[in-house]
Structure formats: structure tokens, C-alpha cells
Write a protein that holds these residues in place. Structure first.
Motif, mmCIF file in Angstrom:
data_model
loop_
_atom_site.group_PDB
_atom_site.id
_atom_site.type_symbol
_atom_site.label_atom_id
_atom_site.label_comp_id
_atom_site.label_asym_id
_atom_site.label_seq_id
_atom_site.Cartn_x
_atom_site.Cartn_y
_atom_site.Cartn_z
ATOM 1 N N HIS A 171 -6.986 10.452 4.948
ATOM 2 C CA HIS A 171 -5.693 9.615 4.594
ATOM 3 C C HIS A 171 -5.442 9.808 3.167
ATOM 4 N N PRO A 172 -4.216 9.523 2.915
ATOM 5 C CA PRO A 172 -3.922 9.638 1.355
ATOM 6 C C PRO A 172 -3.477 8.268 0.850
ATOM 7 N N ASN A 173 -3.924 7.305 1.428
ATOM 8 C CA ASN A 173 -3.513 6.058 0.910
ATOM 9 C C ASN A 173 -4.256 5.195 0.199
ATOM 10 N N ARG A 174 -3.461 4.316 -0.473
ATOM 11 C CA ARG A 174 -4.241 3.529 -1.737
ATOM 12 C C ARG A 174 -3.887 1.886 -1.123
ATOM 13 N N PRO A 175 -4.747 0.943 -1.141
ATOM 14 C CA PRO A 175 -4.392 -0.457 -0.829
ATOM 15 C C PRO A 175 -3.377 -0.963 -1.847
ATOM 16 N N ALA A 176 -2.582 -2.132 -1.477
ATOM 17 C CA ALA A 176 -1.588 -2.657 -2.455
ATOM 18 C C ALA A 176 -2.430 -3.166 -3.692
ATOM 19 N N HIS A 177 -1.680 -2.946 -4.814
ATOM 20 C CA HIS A 177 -2.320 -3.363 -5.840
ATOM 21 C C HIS A 177 -1.270 -3.354 -7.352
ATOM 22 N N ILE A 178 -1.523 -3.946 -8.095
ATOM 23 C CA ILE A 178 -0.893 -3.980 -9.333
ATOM 24 C C ILE A 178 -1.911 -3.391 -10.658
ATOM 25 N N HIS A 179 -1.246 -2.649 -11.207
ATOM 26 C CA HIS A 179 -2.013 -2.007 -12.553
ATOM 27 C C HIS A 179 -2.008 -2.893 -13.761
ATOM 28 N N VAL A 180 -3.152 -3.047 -14.383
ATOM 29 C CA VAL A 180 -3.109 -3.835 -15.633
ATOM 30 C C VAL A 180 -4.009 -3.208 -16.678
ATOM 31 N N ILE A 181 -3.380 -3.058 -17.791
ATOM 32 C CA ILE A 181 -4.292 -2.766 -18.908
ATOM 33 C C ILE A 181 -4.061 -3.765 -20.005
ATOM 34 N N TYR A 184 0.913 -1.170 0.097
ATOM 35 C CA TYR A 184 -0.144 0.041 0.101
ATOM 36 C C TYR A 184 0.746 1.234 0.115
ATOM 37 N N TYR A 185 0.312 2.320 -0.406
ATOM 38 C CA TYR A 185 1.095 3.529 -0.474
ATOM 39 C C TYR A 185 0.278 4.798 -0.540
ATOM 40 N N PRO A 186 0.903 5.824 -0.043
ATOM 41 C CA PRO A 186 0.110 7.283 -0.048
ATOM 42 C C PRO A 186 0.195 7.745 -1.472
ATOM 43 N N ILE A 187 -0.714 8.247 -1.892
ATOM 44 C CA ILE A 187 -0.646 9.110 -3.292
ATOM 45 C C ILE A 187 0.149 10.338 -2.896
ATOM 46 N N PRO A 188 0.690 11.125 -3.970
ATOM 47 C CA PRO A 188 1.795 12.084 -3.643
ATOM 48 C C PRO A 188 0.940 13.054 -2.751
ATOM 49 N N ASP A 189 1.345 13.301 -1.821
ATOM 50 C CA ASP A 189 0.658 14.245 -0.883
ATOM 51 C C ASP A 189 1.111 15.573 -0.304
ATOM 52 N N ASP A 190 2.240 15.976 -0.950
ATOM 53 C CA ASP A 190 2.862 16.988 -0.506
ATOM 54 C C ASP A 190 2.631 18.216 -1.656
ATOM 55 N N ASP A 219 -9.668 3.001 0.136
ATOM 56 C CA ASP A 219 -8.904 3.792 -0.579
ATOM 57 C C ASP A 219 -9.140 5.153 -1.110
ATOM 58 N N THR A 220 -8.228 6.129 -0.920
ATOM 59 C CA THR A 220 -8.444 7.517 -1.167
ATOM 60 C C THR A 220 -9.088 7.754 -2.463
ATOM 61 N N VAL A 221 -8.754 7.161 -3.684
ATOM 62 C CA VAL A 221 -9.570 7.482 -4.708
ATOM 63 C C VAL A 221 -10.498 6.529 -5.325
ATOM 64 N N PHE A 222 -11.164 5.809 -4.204
ATOM 65 C CA PHE A 222 -12.447 5.210 -4.557
ATOM 66 C C PHE A 222 -12.387 3.811 -5.540
ATOM 67 N N GLY A 223 -11.163 3.289 -5.524
ATOM 68 C CA GLY A 223 -10.752 2.491 -6.827
ATOM 69 C C GLY A 223 -11.175 1.020 -6.599
ATOM 70 N N VAL A 224 -11.274 0.800 -5.418
ATOM 71 C CA VAL A 224 -11.609 -0.749 -5.002
ATOM 72 C C VAL A 224 -12.778 -1.335 -5.489
ATOM 73 N N LYS A 225 -12.864 -2.627 -6.163
ATOM 74 C CA LYS A 225 -14.010 -3.327 -6.181
ATOM 75 C C LYS A 225 -13.725 -4.717 -5.596
ATOM 76 N N ARG A 226 -14.527 -5.408 -5.166
ATOM 77 C CA ARG A 226 -14.351 -6.590 -4.356
ATOM 78 C C ARG A 226 -13.861 -7.617 -5.411
ATOM 79 N N SER A 227 -14.463 -7.519 -6.568
ATOM 80 C CA SER A 227 -14.178 -8.696 -7.550
ATOM 81 C C SER A 227 -12.888 -8.621 -7.927
#
Ligand code: BEZ
Ligand code: FE
Length: 304
Positions: free
Chosen positions: A221-231, A202-208, A255-263
Motif C-alpha cells: 500500500h502507498p500510505n503513511r501514518p498521520a504526522h507533522i514534519h519538524v526541522i 494519514y495519506y497515500p504518497i503520490p502513487d499515480d 509506513d510505506t517509507v519505513f519512517g516510523v520510530k516508536r519514540s
């Protein structure tokens, strides 16, 4: 002397609090592009309604202008503060939802984020994309199929992620090798892909910057859960932008960017099987994240 242009007298067209949106929309009447005219008209309607709702003081409006100025000034070749702003306000996920009203069979989508700014290098199946070795080694593997279950040989899988410390290569140009944790892979004849990487953290999005200040004043909080991006892309199919999220990661629920879907959540399993280890070019036991991807076929010419 008139300042309203030839033939126009001040009066019904002059600006007032009551008719503000109508007067500005009227000024858009010569916009040639119909889509642009619609978008600008809607923008003016909503923006004026917003200002009428919040009734800002001059000082508050200046603060808004200063904030947007700071967002722009924070942007660079490796930093996209406007994307971050769109992300933390949920607009990126809303645009994604509007553009992915697809069959239930297809894999769910999520935000692309601001770190897909450099091209992923072409790599062979099985390659190790962790060039800095920062993180727990792990195999990432799956199969790309069409909505009816047919495997998609040669499908392209573009993968990028943060390292075990929670940073992307572009955030640490003096620390990480260029193109660390990025790769573009072609699936095999059965639509399968596999590669070696590290378990993402997991990591914080750039928050400076200003977006970080916005989060702070909102108590977020600025954090996103651990993930791998895929296209994933395949001929005759809609390209799909998504993540696989690591089961058990902190921040899956916030997730601070609302990106999580359970699936999209998958476990990191430990596999103690020498035959599978050999297939992936690693020693047993090894960590594995499996993620199959289903793409929607594009409509044929007669169904568009
Ligand atoms: C990302 O997952 O890379 C990301 C998404 C939105 C904002 C910041 C980072
Ligand atoms: Fe990310």
C-alpha cells in the motif's frame, strides 16, 4: 586497427563477463576526486554483482531503463519521483540512520520527504498555520532543549504537514492557499514553541507514477501514518529533521517509507483547562499534541 587507445592491445583489458567490473574500474583510474573515485568504484562493483545475480534478458534491462526514464519524466517543480523511489526502497531512512549516529538523548530523526520544497513562512508563536481550516483544530506545542536539558531560546522550528484530507498545499495548488500548513517559528526565551494547526491525517504518497506502479506490483500500500514534519535548529547544535506521529493512526506499523520510530509517537489529548487554553489563544476544551525536542550539541573544536 586498435580501438583501445595508444599503446594498449586487446587482451587482458578487453571486456568479458568474468572481468567486467575490473575493466570498468580500471577506466576510472584518472578520476581526480578521491571520494568520487571511491563512490564510482563501489557503484560499479555492486551494479555488476547485481546484474550477474539477476542475469536480465535484454527485454528486462530495457524495462529497467524505461522505469528509470519514467521516474525522471515524472519529476517537476512540485513532484520528486526519485525521492519517492529512494523512500519506498528504504534508502532514505538508511542514509538518515548513517548520518544520525548521535547521542541517545537526542530526539530520533526520520525522512524529510519530498514536500519540503517551498520555504515555510515566518510566523509568530501561537499563529494558526491551517489557512484552509480543513481538519480538526489542534494545538502543537513543545520545548527545544540541548542534550543536557538546557532550554534553547530562539531555536528555530520549521513545521509542515498535510491537511485533514491528507494533501499538502503543493499537491493542490488550485484548492489550498499557498503555504497552507507551513510555518517557521522562533522558540521563546525558555525554548518553547506553540502553534495552532489541525490534526494531521494519514495519506497515500503520490502513487499515480512509476513508484506507485512499483508498490502495486509488490502488493504494497502507498500510505503513511498521520504526522507533522519538524526541522529544529539552534546555534551550536546539529539540526534535526523528524516527524511527530499521531498515536492510534492507521499505518503506524506499515509506513510505506519505513519512517516510523516508536519514540516519535504522541497522543492527541483533549485539554479542558481555561488557563492553558488562554496561553495558547484557544477556547477550552482543545486538542493538543505535545512534542519536546532534544538537539545534540556540535562537537567543540578540540573534540572533532
Ligand atoms: C512525507 O512525509 O511528506 C513523505 C515522505 C516520503 C514520501 C512521500 C511523502
Ligand atoms: Fe509527510
Amino acid at each position: 586497427m586498435t580501438v583501445h587507445g595508444p599503446g594498449a592491445e586487446p587482451g587482458e583489458h578487453s571486456f568479458s563477463e568474468e572481468n567486467s567490473a575490473r575493466v570498468v574500474i580500471e577506466s576510472l583510474r584518472n578520476t581526480r576526486d578521491e571520494r568520487l573515485k571511491y563512490v564510482l568504484t563501489s557503484l560499479v562493483e555492486h551494479l555488476h554483482a547485481f546484474v550477474k545475480d539477476i542475469e536480465p534478458s535484454h527485454a528486462e534491462w530495457q524495462q529497467a531503463v524505461d522505469f528509470l526514464t519514467a521516474v525522471g519524466q515524472k519529476c517537476s517543480d512540485t513532484r520528486q519521483e526519485f525521492v519517492l523511489l529512494s523512500d519506498v526502497l528504504g534508502v532514505s531512512m538508511l542514509v538518515d540512520a548513517i548520518n544520525n549516529r548521535r547521542s541517545t538523548a537526542a530526539t530520533d530523526t526520520t525522512v524529510v520527504g519530498p514536500f519540503h520544497m517551498v520555504e515555510s513562512p515566518r510566523r509568530e508563536l501561537g499563529a494558526n498555520i491551517s489557512l484552509d481550516g480543513n481538519g480538526e483544530p489542534c494545538v502543537f506545542a513543545g520545548q527545544i532543549r540541548s542534550a543536557d536539558g538546557t532550554p534553547l531560546p530562539g531555536a528555530l522550528v520549521d513545521v509542515w504537514q498535510a491537511n485533514g484530507a491528507g494533501y499538502y498545499d503543493v499537491q493542490q495548488p488550485d484548492v489550498q492557499p499557498e503555504r497552507n500548513l507551513r510555518g517557521l517559528f522562533s522558540a521563546d526565551e525558555r525554548g518553547r514553541f506553540w502553534l495552532r494547526t489541525v490534526v494531521p491525517r494519514y495519506y497515500p504518497i503520490p502513487d499515480d507514477g512509476p513508484v506507485g506502479q512499483l508498490l502495486a506490483v509488490s502488493g504494497r500500500h502507498p500510505n503513511r501514518p498521520a504526522h507533522i514534519h519538524v526541522i529544529a535548529e539552534a546555534a551550536g547544535h546539529a539540526a534535526l529533521t523528524t516527524h511527530v506521529f499521531v498515536e492510534g493512526s492507521p499505518y503506524l506499523d506499515s509506513d510505506t517509507v519505513f519512517g516510523v520510530k516508536r519514540s516519535l509517537i504522541r497522543p492527541v489529548t483533549v485539554v479542558d483547562d481555561p488557563i492553558r487554553a488562554e496561553h495558547y489563544g484557544v477556547d477550552a476544551p482543545f486538542r493538543l499534541i505535545e512534542f519536546d525536542i532534544v538537539l545534540d550539541p556540535l562537537p567543540g573544536p578540540d573534540q572533532r
